[in-house]
Design an enzyme around this catalytic site. Structure first.
Site, PDB file in Angstrom:
ATOM      1  N   GLN B  68       0.823  -1.206   0.000  1.00  4.26           N
ATOM      2  CA  GLN B  68       0.000   0.000   0.000  1.00  4.26           C
ATOM      3  C   GLN B  68       0.861   1.261   0.000  1.00  4.26           C
ATOM      4  O   GLN B  68       2.077   1.190   0.105  1.00  4.26           O
ATOM      5  CB  GLN B  68      -0.926  -0.013   1.217  1.00  4.26           C
ATOM      6  CG  GLN B  68      -0.182  -0.196   2.534  1.00  4.26           C
ATOM      7  CD  GLN B  68      -1.008  -0.843   3.618  1.00  4.26           C
ATOM      8  OE1 GLN B  68      -2.235  -0.911   3.539  1.00  4.26           O
ATOM      9  NE2 GLN B  68      -0.350  -1.332   4.646  1.00  4.26           N
ATOM     10  N   HIS B  99      -9.802   3.306  19.306  1.00  2.00           N
ATOM     11  CA  HIS B  99      -9.173   2.120  19.876  1.00  2.00           C
ATOM     12  C   HIS B  99      -9.821   1.669  21.187  1.00  2.00           C
ATOM     13  O   HIS B  99      -9.957   0.478  21.441  1.00  2.00           O
ATOM     14  CB  HIS B  99      -7.660   2.352  20.028  1.00  2.00           C
ATOM     15  CG  HIS B  99      -6.952   2.416  18.705  1.00  2.00           C
ATOM     16  ND1 HIS B  99      -6.275   3.521  18.261  1.00  2.00           N
ATOM     17  CD2 HIS B  99      -6.890   1.508  17.691  1.00  2.00           C
ATOM     18  CE1 HIS B  99      -5.779   3.290  17.053  1.00  2.00           C
ATOM     19  NE2 HIS B  99      -6.150   2.086  16.682  1.00  2.00           N
ATOM     20  N   ASP B 123      -0.553   0.385  13.738  1.00  2.00           N
ATOM     21  CA  ASP B 123      -0.251   1.669  14.381  1.00  2.00           C
ATOM     22  C   ASP B 123      -0.122   1.523  15.897  1.00  2.00           C
ATOM     23  O   ASP B 123       0.312   2.443  16.576  1.00  2.00           O
ATOM     24  CB  ASP B 123      -1.291   2.735  14.010  1.00  2.00           C
ATOM     25  CG  ASP B 123      -2.693   2.348  14.451  1.00  2.00           C
ATOM     26  OD1 ASP B 123      -2.846   1.504  15.365  1.00  2.00           O
ATOM     27  OD2 ASP B 123      -3.656   2.878  13.883  1.00  2.00           O
ATOM     28  N   GLU B 142       0.560  -8.091  11.714  1.00  3.21           N
ATOM     29  CA  GLU B 142       0.445  -6.972  10.767  1.00  3.21           C
ATOM     30  C   GLU B 142       1.110  -7.390   9.455  1.00  3.21           C
ATOM     31  O   GLU B 142       2.205  -7.956   9.466  1.00  3.21           O
ATOM     32  CB  GLU B 142       1.106  -5.734  11.384  1.00  3.21           C
ATOM     33  CG  GLU B 142       1.442  -4.597  10.427  1.00  3.21           C
ATOM     34  CD  GLU B 142       0.226  -3.940   9.782  1.00  3.21           C
ATOM     35  OE1 GLU B 142      -0.715  -3.567  10.496  1.00  3.21           O
ATOM     36  OE2 GLU B 142       0.231  -3.811   8.526  1.00  3.21           O
ATOM     37  N   ASP B 191      -8.553  -5.218  13.332  1.00  2.10           N
ATOM     38  CA  ASP B 191      -8.337  -3.775  13.225  1.00  2.10           C
ATOM     39  C   ASP B 191      -7.803  -3.508  11.816  1.00  2.10           C
ATOM     40  O   ASP B 191      -6.677  -3.064  11.627  1.00  2.10           O
ATOM     41  CB  ASP B 191      -7.328  -3.337  14.297  1.00  2.10           C
ATOM     42  CG  ASP B 191      -7.185  -1.826  14.368  1.00  2.10           C
ATOM     43  OD1 ASP B 191      -7.980  -1.126  13.722  1.00  2.10           O
ATOM     44  OD2 ASP B 191      -6.264  -1.353  15.070  1.00  2.10           O
ATOM     45  N   SER B 192      -8.645  -3.786  10.843  1.00  3.82           N
ATOM     46  CA  SER B 192      -8.222  -3.768   9.443  1.00  3.82           C
ATOM     47  C   SER B 192      -8.423  -2.393   8.816  1.00  3.82           C
ATOM     48  O   SER B 192      -9.112  -1.540   9.362  1.00  3.82           O
ATOM     49  CB  SER B 192      -9.086  -4.756   8.668  1.00  3.82           C
ATOM     50  OG  SER B 192     -10.422  -4.308   8.673  1.00  3.82           O
ATOM     51  N   ASP B 194      -9.809  -0.667   4.986  1.00  3.59           N
ATOM     52  CA  ASP B 194     -11.039  -0.879   4.210  1.00  3.59           C
ATOM     53  C   ASP B 194     -11.003  -2.150   3.345  1.00  3.59           C
ATOM     54  O   ASP B 194      -9.940  -2.716   3.107  1.00  3.59           O
ATOM     55  CB  ASP B 194     -11.280   0.337   3.319  1.00  3.59           C
ATOM     56  CG  ASP B 194     -11.954   1.448   4.102  1.00  3.59           C
ATOM     57  OD1 ASP B 194     -11.965   1.366   5.338  1.00  3.59           O
ATOM     58  OD2 ASP B 194     -12.481   2.383   3.475  1.00  3.59           O
ATOM     59  N   PRO B 198      -4.904  -4.429   0.844  1.00  5.45           N
ATOM     60  CA  PRO B 198      -4.403  -5.660   1.473  1.00  5.45           C
ATOM     61  C   PRO B 198      -5.357  -6.274   2.494  1.00  5.45           C
ATOM     62  O   PRO B 198      -5.189  -7.418   2.880  1.00  5.45           O
ATOM     63  CB  PRO B 198      -3.094  -5.205   2.138  1.00  5.45           C
ATOM     64  CG  PRO B 198      -3.185  -3.727   2.252  1.00  5.45           C
ATOM     65  CD  PRO B 198      -4.029  -3.271   1.111  1.00  5.45           C
TER      66      PRO B 198
END
Lengths: 281, 281
Positions: B68, B99, B123, B142, B191-192, B194, B198
């Protein structure tokens, strides 16, 4: 052909002129295209460092009135949108969330709402919701005739709301209106724009002091109070002075996706009605 | 001086050349200034017809990874912001709301959460909230090492979270990871980003089918599901297939002012834990 030669490039003067002319025309075209592109976008600042850009499919109206800059256009996603002084007021896609949140809590908690006053709200969204109830009288006090005229033309709910026999439309400054009003109301809605511009006085302590005199016993006032994200300081200030004037001061929020920050704050004011203690009547 | 005369204007050729040159330079300057101005703004599209414009005070990082486009910059109002493929992921001013909303409902309702899996969340914001609990093991999977590296440098909460002895960091595709995982977890957070890019596989029915096999008894899954305003179709689609996989499917929203539309949708999934029936333990 014997043109004057440029000593450096060997190009003739005429060729240079032609090239320069071509470049000039090319840049002019680039600028014209860039400006045409820019013109079809509308920028709404949220803070000094960020804001929203909307594509304008069609400009319906744009003009400076005595009070403010009124703009109404069509955006593919939001539908018809009304801007006052570059700040969004109503978007067709979600005006109902804002107006339902403003109107219904007071109308369902007041024991017998009959006479209603709206200050501001020239787009007619609040009036539309109010007229769903079997009330006797709804008075809309809007400062700017032009907002009424533009909304009449582009927001299809305004005209029938104004033509309803229970509606009284008054073009006046809300603050002056309540000073001279000889009527009293069961519920007053302050559907104002931001504290800058023509609505400034509707955000001051003095206004709410005067407003109390226009309220019937069991009267309720509901006002929009801005975004809890962007306008926290002004919300805190209101909280402080409203608590000195009213016995019950209840802040509530509602999601309004097209407003800056996406959630909006309202205040429910009353001396007699305690909204948190009311259970299904 | 005996220059060639222009028969129409009477201006000499040299004067015309000078004028044209001046115009060309002037337009060049205008274009350079316009481009320089554009360069210090960042545009984030929400739909095809509207989006947000942010002033960039300082670009920290910008680069294309295998997966990305990663961008990190500073905006006066939002603080440090992380963008993946031009979509906001984290803003310093309100990442905590997102979060906390993602993490706390599951951690306070699970009877004894010990092993936690986060898929995505490079993040570190979710991890930071998870580590507040007395858990045994938190595994962060991740896909993109670069997101970790950029966040380590600019989001001060990531480094201590990764260095916590309970944390295990794995750089892998979440979908492949759960297929091969030999561990089971009490809570899994998705916690993806859109559904494009990926994260696409993390939004499909197959993924949640496989995920069930990685859950301990009383296991909970929580995922971010997008904006109820912009992503309603994808939310409806998720609702349909998730209800076939899990006994309890609870959608909830939280205000996240910097995300498009200002409120964000989450889904709580479980076969054993019924969050709406849990009263203060």
């Amino acid at each position: 052909l014997d043109y004057i030669k440029n000593p450096i490039s060997g190009l003739s003067f005429l060729t240079i002129c032609r090239l320069l002319l071509r470049f000039t025309l090319y840049f002019l075209l680039v600028i014209i295209f860039a400006m045409a592109g820019e013109g079809s976008y509308f920028f709404e600042p949220f803070t000094e460092s960020f804001g929203r850009r909307l594509k304008v499919e069609k400009f319906y109206y744009q003009g400076k009135t005595k009070y403010q800059f009124v703009q109404c256009f069509y955006n593919k996603f939001l539908g018809k949108v009304l801007f006052l002084d570059e700040k969004i007021q109503s978007a067709q896609i979600d005006e109902y969330i804002y107006h339902e949140s403003l109107v219904h809590p007071a109308l369902v908690t007041h024991p017998s709402p009959q006479s209603i006053l709206v200050i501001g709200g020239g787009d007619g969204g609040a009036l539309k919701e109010i007229l769903r109830y079997p009330i006797e009288h709804a008075c809309l006090v809007e400062i700017d005739q032009q907002v009424i005229d533009v909304s009449k033309e582009y927001f299809p709910w305004l005209l029938p709301s104004i033509e309803d026999e229970r509606t009284e439309l008054i073009i006046a400054d809300g603050s002056e209106f309540i000073e001279e009003a000889d009527k009293k109301f069961d519920i007053v809605f302050i559907d104002s724009s931001d504290p800058t511009g023509p609505s400034a006085s509707l955000h001051e302590k003095d206004f709410y002091k005067k407003l109390k005199k226009c309220l019937n016993l069991e009267g309720i006032v509901v006002l929009q109070a801005g975004s809890p994200f962007y306008h926290l300081e002004s919300i805190k200030k209101k909280d402080a002075f409203l608590k000195k004037l009213f016995k019950n001061v209840c802040f509530y929020t509602s999601p309004v996706p097209t407003y800056p920050g996406g959630s909006w704050c309202f205040v429910f004011l009353s001396d007699e009605v305690q909204p948190l203690k009311i259970k299904g009547r």
